[in-house]
Scaffold this motif. Structure first.
Motif, PDB file in Angstrom:
ATOM      1  N   GLN A 187     -22.971 -57.702  20.214  1.00  0.00           N
ATOM      2  CA  GLN A 187     -22.065 -56.674  19.704  1.00  0.00           C
ATOM      3  C   GLN A 187     -21.802 -55.636  20.792  1.00  0.00           C
ATOM      4  OE1 GLN A 187     -21.013 -56.835  16.478  1.00  0.00           O
ATOM      5  NE2 GLN A 187     -19.852 -54.965  16.482  1.00  0.00           N
ATOM      6  N   PRO A 188     -20.529 -55.395  21.152  1.00  0.00           N
ATOM      7  CA  PRO A 188     -20.251 -54.392  22.180  1.00  0.00           C
ATOM      8  C   PRO A 188     -20.630 -53.005  21.670  1.00  0.00           C
ATOM      9  CG  PRO A 188     -18.209 -55.174  21.184  1.00  0.00           C
ATOM     10  CD  PRO A 188     -19.318 -56.002  20.626  1.00  0.00           C
ATOM     11  N   ARG A 189     -21.203 -52.237  22.573  1.00  0.00           N
ATOM     12  CA  ARG A 189     -21.670 -50.915  22.170  1.00  0.00           C
ATOM     13  C   ARG A 189     -21.294 -49.888  23.220  1.00  0.00           C
ATOM     14  NH1 ARG A 189     -27.906 -49.929  21.084  1.00  0.00           N
ATOM     15  NH2 ARG A 189     -27.783 -48.632  22.909  1.00  0.00           N
ATOM     16  N   LEU A 190     -20.818 -48.768  22.756  1.00  0.00           N
ATOM     17  CA  LEU A 190     -20.487 -47.651  23.615  1.00  0.00           C
ATOM     18  C   LEU A 190     -21.584 -46.617  23.461  1.00  0.00           C
ATOM     19  CD1 LEU A 190     -18.379 -46.164  25.429  1.00  0.00           C
ATOM     20  CD2 LEU A 190     -17.440 -45.226  23.309  1.00  0.00           C
ATOM     21  N   GLN A 191     -22.309 -46.363  24.535  1.00  0.00           N
ATOM     22  CA  GLN A 191     -23.361 -45.348  24.509  1.00  0.00           C
ATOM     23  C   GLN A 191     -22.832 -44.100  25.192  1.00  0.00           C
ATOM     24  OE1 GLN A 191     -27.082 -46.721  26.111  1.00  0.00           O
ATOM     25  NE2 GLN A 191     -26.846 -48.717  25.199  1.00  0.00           N
ATOM     26  N   GLU A 234     -23.106 -53.627  34.110  1.00  0.00           N
ATOM     27  CA  GLU A 234     -22.999 -52.417  33.297  1.00  0.00           C
ATOM     28  C   GLU A 234     -21.845 -51.582  33.829  1.00  0.00           C
ATOM     29  OE1 GLU A 234     -25.407 -48.372  31.984  1.00  0.00           O
ATOM     30  OE2 GLU A 234     -26.178 -49.578  33.624  1.00  0.00           O
ATOM     31  N   THR A 235     -21.022 -51.103  32.916  1.00  0.00           N
ATOM     32  CA  THR A 235     -19.924 -50.222  33.302  1.00  0.00           C
ATOM     33  C   THR A 235     -20.285 -48.806  32.896  1.00  0.00           C
ATOM     34  OG1 THR A 235     -18.297 -51.971  33.032  1.00  0.00           O
ATOM     35  CG2 THR A 235     -17.467 -49.720  33.021  1.00  0.00           C
ATOM     36  N   VAL A 236     -20.180 -47.897  33.858  1.00  0.00           N
ATOM     37  CA  VAL A 236     -20.384 -46.473  33.604  1.00  0.00           C
ATOM     38  C   VAL A 236     -19.005 -45.828  33.647  1.00  0.00           C
ATOM     39  CG1 VAL A 236     -21.433 -44.334  34.411  1.00  0.00           C
ATOM     40  CG2 VAL A 236     -22.693 -46.495  34.586  1.00  0.00           C
ATOM     41  N   VAL A 237     -18.669 -45.130  32.583  1.00  0.00           N
ATOM     42  CA  VAL A 237     -17.372 -44.481  32.441  1.00  0.00           C
ATOM     43  C   VAL A 237     -17.623 -42.982  32.355  1.00  0.00           C
ATOM     44  CG1 VAL A 237     -15.304 -44.303  31.005  1.00  0.00           C
ATOM     45  CG2 VAL A 237     -16.511 -46.488  31.166  1.00  0.00           C
ATOM     46  N   VAL A 238     -16.869 -42.201  33.116  1.00  0.00           N
ATOM     47  CA  VAL A 238     -17.023 -40.751  33.125  1.00  0.00           C
ATOM     48  C   VAL A 238     -15.719 -40.107  32.681  1.00  0.00           C
ATOM     49  CG1 VAL A 238     -17.541 -38.712  34.534  1.00  0.00           C
ATOM     50  CG2 VAL A 238     -18.693 -40.883  35.016  1.00  0.00           C
ATOM     51  N   SER A 292     -15.400 -56.761  16.236  1.00  0.00           N
ATOM     52  CA  SER A 292     -16.143 -56.065  17.286  1.00  0.00           C
ATOM     53  C   SER A 292     -15.224 -55.413  18.307  1.00  0.00           C
ATOM     54  CB  SER A 292     -17.084 -57.042  17.998  1.00  0.00           C
ATOM     55  OG  SER A 292     -18.004 -57.576  17.094  1.00  0.00           O
ATOM     56  N   VAL A 293     -14.206 -56.145  18.743  1.00  0.00           N
ATOM     57  CA  VAL A 293     -13.270 -55.597  19.733  1.00  0.00           C
ATOM     58  C   VAL A 293     -12.489 -54.433  19.128  1.00  0.00           C
ATOM     59  CG1 VAL A 293     -11.186 -56.085  21.087  1.00  0.00           C
ATOM     60  CG2 VAL A 293     -13.113 -57.686  21.121  1.00  0.00           C
ATOM     61  N   ASN A 294     -12.029 -54.584  17.897  1.00  0.00           N
ATOM     62  CA  ASN A 294     -11.299 -53.491  17.244  1.00  0.00           C
ATOM     63  C   ASN A 294     -12.163 -52.243  17.103  1.00  0.00           C
ATOM     64  OD1 ASN A 294      -8.693 -54.558  16.892  1.00  0.00           O
ATOM     65  ND2 ASN A 294      -9.346 -55.706  15.092  1.00  0.00           N
ATOM     66  N   ALA A 295     -13.426 -52.416  16.736  1.00  0.00           N
ATOM     67  CA  ALA A 295     -14.331 -51.266  16.589  1.00  0.00           C
ATOM     68  C   ALA A 295     -14.548 -50.571  17.930  1.00  0.00           C
ATOM     69  CB  ALA A 295     -15.667 -51.717  15.997  1.00  0.00           C
ATOM     70  N   LEU A 296     -14.750 -51.353  18.985  1.00  0.00           N
ATOM     71  CA  LEU A 296     -14.951 -50.770  20.310  1.00  0.00           C
ATOM     72  C   LEU A 296     -13.697 -50.044  20.785  1.00  0.00           C
ATOM     73  CD1 LEU A 296     -16.694 -50.310  22.837  1.00  0.00           C
ATOM     74  CD2 LEU A 296     -15.812 -52.487  23.697  1.00  0.00           C
ATOM     75  N   GLY A 298     -16.892 -34.052  30.554  1.00  0.00           N
ATOM     76  CA  GLY A 298     -18.190 -34.065  31.218  1.00  0.00           C
ATOM     77  C   GLY A 298     -19.155 -35.073  30.623  1.00  0.00           C
ATOM     78  N   SER A 299     -18.715 -35.827  29.636  1.00  0.00           N
ATOM     79  CA  SER A 299     -19.569 -36.863  29.054  1.00  0.00           C
ATOM     80  C   SER A 299     -19.435 -38.135  29.883  1.00  0.00           C
ATOM     81  CB  SER A 299     -19.155 -37.166  27.614  1.00  0.00           C
ATOM     82  OG  SER A 299     -19.371 -36.047  26.787  1.00  0.00           O
ATOM     83  N   TYR A 300     -20.491 -38.942  29.853  1.00  0.00           N
ATOM     84  CA  TYR A 300     -20.399 -40.250  30.487  1.00  0.00           C
ATOM     85  C   TYR A 300     -20.909 -41.297  29.519  1.00  0.00           C
ATOM     86  CZ  TYR A 300     -25.375 -39.821  31.779  1.00  0.00           C
ATOM     87  OH  TYR A 300     -26.740 -39.671  31.751  1.00  0.00           O
ATOM     88  N   TYR A 301     -20.514 -42.539  29.760  1.00  0.00           N
ATOM     89  CA  TYR A 301     -20.716 -43.606  28.801  1.00  0.00           C
ATOM     90  C   TYR A 301     -21.233 -44.844  29.511  1.00  0.00           C
ATOM     91  CZ  TYR A 301     -17.516 -40.518  26.332  1.00  0.00           C
ATOM     92  OH  TYR A 301     -16.927 -39.422  25.764  1.00  0.00           O
ATOM     93  N   SER A 302     -21.939 -45.674  28.756  1.00  0.00           N
ATOM     94  CA  SER A 302     -22.431 -46.944  29.273  1.00  0.00           C
ATOM     95  C   SER A 302     -21.894 -48.068  28.403  1.00  0.00           C
ATOM     96  CB  SER A 302     -23.969 -46.955  29.250  1.00  0.00           C
ATOM     97  OG  SER A 302     -24.449 -48.242  29.588  1.00  0.00           O
ATOM     98  N   LEU A 303     -21.385 -49.105  29.061  1.00  0.00           N
ATOM     99  CA  LEU A 303     -20.902 -50.311  28.391  1.00  0.00           C
ATOM    100  C   LEU A 303     -21.597 -51.498  29.033  1.00  0.00           C
ATOM    101  CD1 LEU A 303     -17.120 -49.441  28.680  1.00  0.00           C
ATOM    102  CD2 LEU A 303     -18.398 -49.453  26.558  1.00  0.00           C
ATOM    103  N   GLU A 304     -22.098 -52.420  28.196  1.00  0.00           N
ATOM    104  CA  GLU A 304     -22.757 -53.610  28.725  1.00  0.00           C
ATOM    105  C   GLU A 304     -22.279 -54.852  27.997  1.00  0.00           C
ATOM    106  OE1 GLU A 304     -27.005 -53.408  29.739  1.00  0.00           O
ATOM    107  OE2 GLU A 304     -26.960 -51.390  28.885  1.00  0.00           O
ATOM    108  N   GLY A 305     -22.527 -56.010  28.626  1.00  0.00           N
ATOM    109  CA  GLY A 305     -22.221 -57.301  28.008  1.00  0.00           C
ATOM    110  C   GLY A 305     -20.765 -57.449  27.662  1.00  0.00           C
ATOM    111  N   SER A 306     -20.479 -57.759  26.405  1.00  0.00           N
ATOM    112  CA  SER A 306     -19.098 -57.983  25.989  1.00  0.00           C
ATOM    113  C   SER A 306     -18.271 -56.703  26.085  1.00  0.00           C
ATOM    114  CB  SER A 306     -19.050 -58.553  24.570  1.00  0.00           C
ATOM    115  OG  SER A 306     -19.643 -57.666  23.650  1.00  0.00           O
ATOM    116  N   ALA A 307     -18.902 -55.541  25.985  1.00  0.00           N
ATOM    117  CA  ALA A 307     -18.175 -54.277  26.124  1.00  0.00           C
ATOM    118  C   ALA A 307     -17.641 -54.118  27.542  1.00  0.00           C
ATOM    119  CB  ALA A 307     -19.076 -53.098  25.757  1.00  0.00           C
ATOM    120  N   THR A 308     -18.411 -54.563  28.535  1.00  0.00           N
ATOM    121  CA  THR A 308     -17.932 -54.530  29.918  1.00  0.00           C
ATOM    122  C   THR A 308     -16.744 -55.465  30.087  1.00  0.00           C
ATOM    123  OG1 THR A 308     -20.017 -53.821  30.899  1.00  0.00           O
ATOM    124  CG2 THR A 308     -18.561 -55.089  32.302  1.00  0.00           C
ATOM    125  N   ALA A 309     -16.809 -56.625  29.472  1.00  0.00           N
ATOM    126  CA  ALA A 309     -15.683 -57.568  29.541  1.00  0.00           C
ATOM    127  C   ALA A 309     -14.427 -56.945  28.940  1.00  0.00           C
ATOM    128  CB  ALA A 309     -16.040 -58.868  28.829  1.00  0.00           C
TER     129      ALA A 309
END
Length: 152
Positions: free
Chosen positions: A113-117, A22-26, A74-78, A31-42
């Motif tokens: 599907q890559p997802r940005l939370q 899992e990638t955590v991006v700040v 998927s990559v373009n959307a992310l 002041g927002s932070y984000y979570s990326l997992e799976g293909s989004a981390t790649a």
């Protein structure tokens, strides 16, 4: 040489760490932070390597089991989401960059599907300025307070 559009992390306003897939991006500016997992981390890891969109899509296709059309959409959307959130920036570069290697012997992973939370529950804390907002009596750092009746 052909000019290519590459992507990179919007430093120094953005920091990230990948732990257990899992990638955590700040975003230090919002002041927002984000979570990326799976293909989004790649995808994020490839952006950190300052790859072009074509290189990112190629690497994702080598690593994950999905149609080229699914990967491209998927990559373009992310990437669009990451740009809207100002986590990454595009830049022109005509130098040839090497892509991180993908082990061809490894079986392809199932594509999710890559997802940005996005999370904003810690914005106030992340936006504190620990260098300038120091109050020796209250501890370090503290949020600046304006006395009642005083103008900001």
């Amino acid at each position: 040489m052909e000019t290519r559009i590459k992507l990179k992390v919007n430093e120094p306003d953005v920091v990230s760490e990948t732990i257990d897939g899992e990638t955590v991006v700040v975003s230090l500016s919002t002041g927002s932070y984000y979570s990326l997992e799976g293909s989004a981390t790649a995808v994020w890891n490839l952006i950190e390597s300052q790859c072009s969109i074509a290189q990112i899509m190629s690497a994702v296709a080598q690593q994950f089991e999905a149609t080229q059309q699914t990967i491209e959409a998927s990559v373009n959307a992310l990437v669009d989401q990451l740009q809207v959130e100002k986590l990454i920036v595009a830049y022109e570069d005509d130098t040839e960059s090497s892509m991180p290697s993908v082990d061809a012997a490894e079986p392809k992973l199932a594509f999710v599907q890559p997802r940005l939370q996005k999370f904003s529950d810690m914005q106030e804390l992340l936006l504190l300025d620990p260098i300038h907002e120091v109050d020796a009596s209250a501890g370090w750092p503290t949020k600046e307070t304006t006395p009642a009746g005083a103008e900001a």
